[in-house]
Design an enzyme around this catalytic site. Structure first.
Site, PDB file in Angstrom:
ATOM      1  N   ASP A 161       0.909  -1.287   0.002  1.00  0.00           N
ATOM      2  CA  ASP A 161      -0.104  -0.011  -0.129  1.00  0.00           C
ATOM      3  C   ASP A 161       0.683   1.289   0.026  1.00  0.00           C
ATOM      4  OD1 ASP A 161      -2.209   1.421   0.015  1.00  0.00           O
ATOM      5  OD2 ASP A 161      -2.637   1.333   2.290  1.00  0.00           O
ATOM      6  N   GLU A 270      -3.074  -0.080  -8.734  1.00  0.00           N
ATOM      7  CA  GLU A 270      -3.710   1.241  -8.215  1.00  0.00           C
ATOM      8  C   GLU A 270      -2.837   2.379  -8.260  1.00  0.00           C
ATOM      9  OE1 GLU A 270      -6.825   0.988  -5.595  1.00  0.00           O
ATOM     10  OE2 GLU A 270      -5.901   2.665  -4.458  1.00  0.00           O
TER      11      GLU A 270
END
Ligand SMILES: [Zn+2]
EC number: 5.1.2.7
Length: 490
Positions: A161, A270
């Site tokens: 992340d 992402e």
């Protein structure tokens, strides 16, 4: 216990908790996860490759007690596909469920079972891992073991992340993450918004001729039609978008070409442009998306910075009508380019979840993290008030230090003083925005704090309490995250 297991029967025990759903038999080995005073173990009975590959204490020739070690996690991954993180692509809703403690995944699994959303059980940024002295391996181990414990075979993901550095991308991918969230904020200059018209022209003119010509030709005074939405550019906003995003676009393309398209397994890629001061207008979103497409970069999801404030752990702050107006356009743009809109800091944004549900139509990615830790704090408040009081006091004393890492603006003066709250009411602090944010940002400080003898001030007792109260924590998550999933219509 072992004898029952040998006979293919899930044993019962008064001294240990048995995770019935973990019972598995394959290739001559029977496996069961249990939890006793000392922690969790994998019991293995039988013979063959799985039995031999697992490390542990051998009781007799065919019986072994195995720790939940990194090595044993790799053994499970090798023989049981469902314990390996996987990518989900652009058509399936996914929910990031950051678990800072390595204890939340069983509750998360129960929350999303049979829902229209897949869990990204492992999701921690380098910042979070560093603040907690945790490693990416710890994070992945916890997720895989939770999946095994719950016998959850519907698939889960693991997200490296908010990664900014190439070395961290390489490392995360080498460990087996199935999703990569590229944080582009280091490549997005600040203050472009505040440039004067003259400064804007000056900065734009410093770009090379080819770049200037390309963007002028492609965008100035052009109108693009996007799923019924009309997006227009004039010279000023083209210059702004170029200065704002051109550098980060090169970085995104480089990462895609070097790591994502070269990966032997599918990766959910992402793009995050949310960690900046600049709100991503729908026009800027279109600009980034259009440029990514031109460069052949396919993304699974993209996180704009929405208008208003998505502060950690509390509800949306801002103009709801404006949010709805812009969210609709962001969703149309994402749909047009064929990726999922991603909502960061998605914990507890109950006011806007129905709007998000309406326009993303069940295809989105949403990240939650801190709220799972806050639910753990709630369990502590309910079951170990003395520990809660000590943590609360310490958090207040050290709040300022946490502001180096997080943008929150709680009014701490509004928090009711601890000595005015009875034990039974301590958990109500977790319904108060200011107290929530106090705990939200001090998790690293609290869980690494040590006394003068080098002993943890809170960490050991915190984990011991939660391990004792694992069912309470599970139920709290099912209720709280379940509310998120319900309102998102998933
Ligand atoms: Zn973000």
């Amino acid at each position: 216990m072992m004898n029952d297991l040998e006979n293919g029967k899930v044993p019962t025990s008064s001294s240990a908790k048995i995770y019935e759903q973990s019972y598995t038999e394959q290739d001559g080995t029977k496996l069961l996860m249990v939890h006793d005073q000392e922690g969790k173990w994998l019991l293995a009975v039988g013979e063959g490759v799985i039995f031999n590959d697992l490390e542990g204490t051998t009781l007799t020739n065919d019986k072994k007690v195995c720790p939940l070690s990194h090595e044993n996690r790799l053994v499970l991954n090798h023989y049981f596909d469902y314990t390996v993180p996987r990518a989900f692509g652009t058509k399936t809703a996914t929910m990031g469920l950051g678990d800072r403690l390595g204890l939340a995944s069983p509750g998360h699994i129960e929350t999303v079972r049979n829902r229209a959303v897949k869990p990204i059980l492992a999701q921690q940024s380098i910042r979070e891992l560093t603040l907690l002295n945790r490693t990416m391996k710890d994070m992945l181990d916890a997720a895989s073991f939770a999946v095994f414990q719950e016998g959850y075979k519907d698939g889960f993901g693991a997200d490296g992340d908010h990664i900014k550095e190439e070395k961290d991308i390489e490392y995360a991918l080498s460990l087996g993450v199935s999703m990569l969230t590229l944080d582009c904020s280091d490549h997005i200059p600040k203050q472009i918004e505040s440039l004067s018209p003259q400064e804007l022209v000056e900065q734009f003119n410093q770009l090379d001729e080819e770049t200037k010509a390309y963007f002028k030709n492609e965008y100035v005074n052009k109108t693009f039609s996007v799923n019924g939405l009309s997006i227009q550019f004039d010279e000023t906003n083209v210059m702004k978008n170029v200065l704002q995003y051109a550098k980060s676009l090169n970085f995104m393309a480089h990462v895609f070409d070097t790591y994502i398209s070269e990966s032997p397994r599918p990766i959910d890629f992402e793009i995050s442009i949310d960690e900046t001061e600049t709100i991503t207008s729908p026009q800027a979103h279109f600009f980034v998306a259009n440029e990514l497409q031109r460069r052949g970069v396919s993304v699974t999801s993209l996180a704009p910075r929405f208008c208003g404030e998505f502060q950690k752990g509390i509800d949306y702050i801002g103009d709801i009508d404006q949010f709805e107006h812009e969210l609709r356009e962001h969703a149309l743009i994402a749909e047009f380019f064929g990726y999922k809109l991603s909502i960061h800091s998605g914990s507890d944004k109950f006011k806007v979840f129905p709007i998000i549900a309406k326009y993303t139509k069940g295809v989105l990615h949403i990240k939650t993290a801190g709220t799972n830790w806050l639910e753990a704090v709630r369990v502590i408040a309910n079951t170990n008030p003395s520990l809660y009081r000590r943590m609360h006091t310490y958090a207040l004393q050290h709040f300022e230090e946490a502001l180096a890492y997080y943008h929150v603006t709680p009014d701490l003066d509004s928090v009711i003083p601890l000595d005015q709250v009875e034990d039974e009411k301590l958990a109500d602090y977790m319904n108060d925005d200011a107290a929530r944010q106090l705990f939200h940002v001090t998790y690293g400080i609290l869980l690494t704090a040590k006394d003068e003898n080098g002993e943890f001030l809170f960490k050991d007792e915190f984990f011991a309490t939660l391990n004792q109260q694992e069912d309470v924590y599970r139920e709290a998550l099912v209720k709280h995250i379940g509310k998120h999933v319900d309102l998102l219509g998933l």
